[in-house]
Write a protein that holds these residues in place. Structure first.
Motif, mmCIF file in Angstrom:
data_model
loop_
_atom_site.group_PDB
_atom_site.id
_atom_site.type_symbol
_atom_site.label_atom_id
_atom_site.label_comp_id
_atom_site.label_asym_id
_atom_site.label_seq_id
_atom_site.Cartn_x
_atom_site.Cartn_y
_atom_site.Cartn_z
ATOM 1 N N GLY A 39 -22.948 -0.211 77.796
ATOM 2 C CA GLY A 39 -22.580 -1.609 77.627
ATOM 3 C C GLY A 39 -23.649 -2.551 78.142
ATOM 4 N N THR A 40 -24.282 -2.176 79.258
ATOM 5 C CA THR A 40 -25.365 -3.003 79.799
ATOM 6 C C THR A 40 -26.528 -3.090 78.828
ATOM 7 O OG1 THR A 40 -24.720 -2.321 82.039
ATOM 8 C CG2 THR A 40 -26.900 -3.312 81.764
ATOM 9 N N ALA A 41 -26.843 -1.981 78.181
ATOM 10 C CA ALA A 41 -27.938 -1.982 77.204
ATOM 11 C C ALA A 41 -27.637 -2.909 76.035
ATOM 12 C CB ALA A 41 -28.189 -0.562 76.710
ATOM 13 N N SER B 294 -33.060 -3.309 78.423
ATOM 14 C CA SER B 294 -32.253 -2.779 77.325
ATOM 15 C C SER B 294 -32.759 -1.411 76.879
ATOM 16 C CB SER B 294 -32.268 -3.759 76.153
ATOM 17 O OG SER B 294 -31.541 -3.247 75.055
ATOM 18 N N GLY B 295 -34.072 -1.276 76.727
ATOM 19 C CA GLY B 295 -34.621 0.015 76.323
ATOM 20 C C GLY B 295 -34.378 1.094 77.349
ATOM 21 N N THR B 296 -34.542 0.760 78.634
ATOM 22 C CA THR B 296 -34.326 1.748 79.699
ATOM 23 C C THR B 296 -32.870 2.181 79.758
ATOM 24 O OG1 THR B 296 -36.141 0.776 80.977
ATOM 25 C CG2 THR B 296 -34.590 2.196 82.152
ATOM 26 N N MET B 297 -31.953 1.207 79.721
ATOM 27 C CA MET B 297 -30.532 1.525 79.796
ATOM 28 C C MET B 297 -30.061 2.298 78.571
ATOM 29 S SD MET B 297 -29.246 0.556 82.650
ATOM 30 C CE MET B 297 -29.568 -0.550 84.037
ATOM 31 N N ALA B 298 -30.586 1.943 77.398
ATOM 32 C CA ALA B 298 -30.181 2.648 76.183
ATOM 33 C C ALA B 298 -30.617 4.112 76.235
ATOM 34 C CB ALA B 298 -30.774 1.949 74.963
ATOM 35 N N TRP B 299 -31.845 4.350 76.681
ATOM 36 C CA TRP B 299 -32.310 5.739 76.792
ATOM 37 C C TRP B 299 -31.472 6.512 77.799
ATOM 38 C CZ3 TRP B 299 -34.100 8.425 81.028
ATOM 39 C CH2 TRP B 299 -34.641 9.692 80.769
ATOM 40 N N VAL C 51 -19.733 -9.589 73.595
ATOM 41 C CA VAL C 51 -18.965 -9.049 74.726
ATOM 42 C C VAL C 51 -17.543 -8.699 74.292
ATOM 43 C CG1 VAL C 51 -17.999 -9.624 76.987
ATOM 44 C CG2 VAL C 51 -20.350 -10.230 76.461
ATOM 45 N N ALA C 52 -16.926 -9.550 73.460
ATOM 46 C CA ALA C 52 -15.577 -9.271 72.971
ATOM 47 C C ALA C 52 -15.552 -7.997 72.126
ATOM 48 C CB ALA C 52 -15.060 -10.456 72.162
ATOM 49 N N LEU C 53 -16.525 -7.840 71.231
ATOM 50 C CA LEU C 53 -16.595 -6.638 70.401
ATOM 51 C C LEU C 53 -16.823 -5.399 71.255
ATOM 52 C CD1 LEU C 53 -16.702 -5.258 67.634
ATOM 53 C CD2 LEU C 53 -19.140 -5.816 67.537
ATOM 54 N N LEU C 54 -17.712 -5.494 72.236
ATOM 55 C CA LEU C 54 -17.974 -4.362 73.127
ATOM 56 C C LEU C 54 -16.721 -3.959 73.892
ATOM 57 C CD1 LEU C 54 -19.983 -2.405 74.499
ATOM 58 C CD2 LEU C 54 -20.485 -4.238 76.122
ATOM 59 N N SER C 55 -15.948 -4.936 74.346
ATOM 60 C CA SER C 55 -14.709 -4.634 75.067
ATOM 61 C C SER C 55 -13.713 -3.927 74.157
ATOM 62 C CB SER C 55 -14.101 -5.924 75.623
ATOM 63 O OG SER C 55 -14.991 -6.577 76.507
ATOM 64 N N GLY C 56 -13.590 -4.400 72.916
ATOM 65 C CA GLY C 56 -12.678 -3.752 71.981
ATOM 66 C C GLY C 56 -13.075 -2.319 71.671
ATOM 67 N N VAL C 57 -14.350 -2.087 71.457
ATOM 68 C CA VAL C 57 -14.831 -0.731 71.182
ATOM 69 C C VAL C 57 -14.592 0.174 72.388
ATOM 70 C CG1 VAL C 57 -16.906 0.644 70.754
ATOM 71 C CG2 VAL C 57 -16.513 -1.455 69.463
ATOM 72 N N VAL D 83 -19.859 13.441 83.068
ATOM 73 C CA VAL D 83 -21.086 13.467 83.879
ATOM 74 C C VAL D 83 -20.821 13.120 85.337
ATOM 75 C CG1 VAL D 83 -22.469 12.866 81.877
ATOM 76 C CG2 VAL D 83 -21.660 11.048 83.375
ATOM 77 N N ASN D 84 -19.595 12.654 85.621
ATOM 78 C CA ASN D 84 -19.201 12.313 86.990
ATOM 79 C C ASN D 84 -20.138 11.268 87.596
ATOM 80 O OD1 ASN D 84 -17.564 12.416 89.251
ATOM 81 N ND2 ASN D 84 -18.712 14.100 90.198
ATOM 82 N N ASP D 85 -20.449 10.226 86.801
ATOM 83 C CA ASP D 85 -21.338 9.170 87.267
ATOM 84 C C ASP D 85 -20.975 7.884 86.539
ATOM 85 O OD1 ASP D 85 -23.313 7.496 88.129
ATOM 86 O OD2 ASP D 85 -24.953 8.913 87.818
ATOM 87 N N ARG D 86 -20.281 6.980 87.231
ATOM 88 C CA ARG D 86 -19.852 5.737 86.614
ATOM 89 C C ARG D 86 -21.029 4.840 86.250
ATOM 90 N NH1 ARG D 86 -14.829 5.444 84.414
ATOM 91 N NH2 ARG D 86 -13.403 6.706 85.663
ATOM 92 N N ARG D 87 -22.081 4.863 87.044
ATOM 93 C CA ARG D 87 -23.224 3.995 86.762
ATOM 94 C C ARG D 87 -23.899 4.373 85.453
ATOM 95 N NH1 ARG D 87 -26.537 4.655 92.185
ATOM 96 N NH2 ARG D 87 -25.961 6.806 91.675
ATOM 97 N N VAL D 88 -24.014 5.666 85.180
ATOM 98 C CA VAL D 88 -24.609 6.097 83.917
ATOM 99 C C VAL D 88 -23.708 5.719 82.746
ATOM 100 C CG1 VAL D 88 -25.326 8.107 82.587
ATOM 101 C CG2 VAL D 88 -25.898 7.952 85.004
#
Length: 291
Positions: free
Chosen positions: A152-154, A258-263, A111-117, A142-147
């Protein structure tokens, strides 16, 4: 020969507010990919307006690409290292608390590394937004915060999938190795939902040495009760009869998410954003005249 603008001051970048330094007069030239420097900067010292080519925009686009590629490599290497560490530790150490501690450290570091990136990519995007406001970040494009948050969720759910599989491997190994039997004394139980007992703790003695920990399969017991347990003769702190339901559920659900979010992140946010930034960098390179 074109004159490149002076690089932005490092102190302003690090300490000052991250706001646009373009004046109202400068913004008139932004859409044409040029910026005025003034008469004194004209080649040869002649008076008159001097216009700079699109090199600053190209440099900003290249910095964005470099930041995103570096971040992707860092996250990939970290995920692979966490997977190797947990999956090697799981079959070697049958102690449940040791593995859970390692999982907690891996998740916190990820989580720390993801925040830094994310912060670093955001800084680079703000530089490019001086010329291309819609390329500040994928969410703006893309005008879509969820996407945009799906990347990060993935990554985080992938770490949970790795952790769930490590716990599953440890449970299967501990259950297989637990052949010896002993008697444990219940020292306490935790309260679950609506007062129900979820699991109990106890202590047991093997070869004159006392061990303590969670008692697998014991959910309803009183203080001082005795229960039969199975343990690993080579590591008496590792008990058998552990349930595989929870780690298997965490592994399967996290893998699917993870697979769904990554795609979704790659196809709908990251790829369109990187493609647009690469187009800006390539266009700026073509528009920049040779000296």
């Amino acid at each position: 020969m074109s004159i490149l603008p002076r690089p932005r001051d490092r102190k302003f970048r690090e300490r000052g507010p991250r706001t646009s330094r373009l004046t109202d007069h400068d913004t008139q030239f932004r859409d044409s990919r040029t910026r005025p420097l003034g008469p004194h900067a004209r080649p040869g010292g002649h008076a008159g307006p001097c216009l700079v080519t699109a090199a600053p925009e190209q440099a900003a686009a290249e910095r964005v690409l470099r930041s995103w590629r570096t971040g992707r490599v860092a996250l990939s290497v970290y995920g692979a290292a966490a997977m190797a560490l947990l999956w090697i530790l799981a079959p070697l150490d049958g102690n449940e608390s040791d593995l859970l501690t390692a999982i907690g450290i891996a998740l916190a570091g990820g989580v720390a590394l993801l925040s830094g990136v994310t912060v670093r990519n955001g800084w680079r995007g703000e530089d490019l937004a001086l010329w291309e406001p819609e390329l500040r970040d994928p969410a703006t494009l893309v005008n879509d915060r969820r996407v945009a948050r799906s990347g990060g969720t993935a990554f985080v759910t992938a770490l949970f999938a790795i952790s769930g599989f490590a716990v599953l491997v440890q449970v299967l190994g501990a259950n297989h190795a637990a052949k010896a039997e002993a008697v444990a004394t219940v020292t306490g139980c935790s309260s679950g939902y609506k007062g129900s007992s979820s699991y109990c703790y106890g202590r047991w003695t093997v070869a004159g040495r006392t061990y303590s920990g969670r008692l697998p399969g014991v959910q309803y017991a009183s203080f001082g009760d005795t229960v039969h347990i199975r343990y690993d003769s080579e590591d008496p702190s590792s008990l058998g009869d552990r349930s595989t339901t929870r780690p298997l559920f965490i592994f399967l659900i996290s893998s699917v998410l993870s697979g769904t979010m990554a795609w979704r992140w790659v196809e709908r946010a990251r790829y369109p954003y990187i493609q647009e930034v690469e187009r800006i960098a390539a266009r700026s390179a073509r528009d920049t005249p040779a000296d």
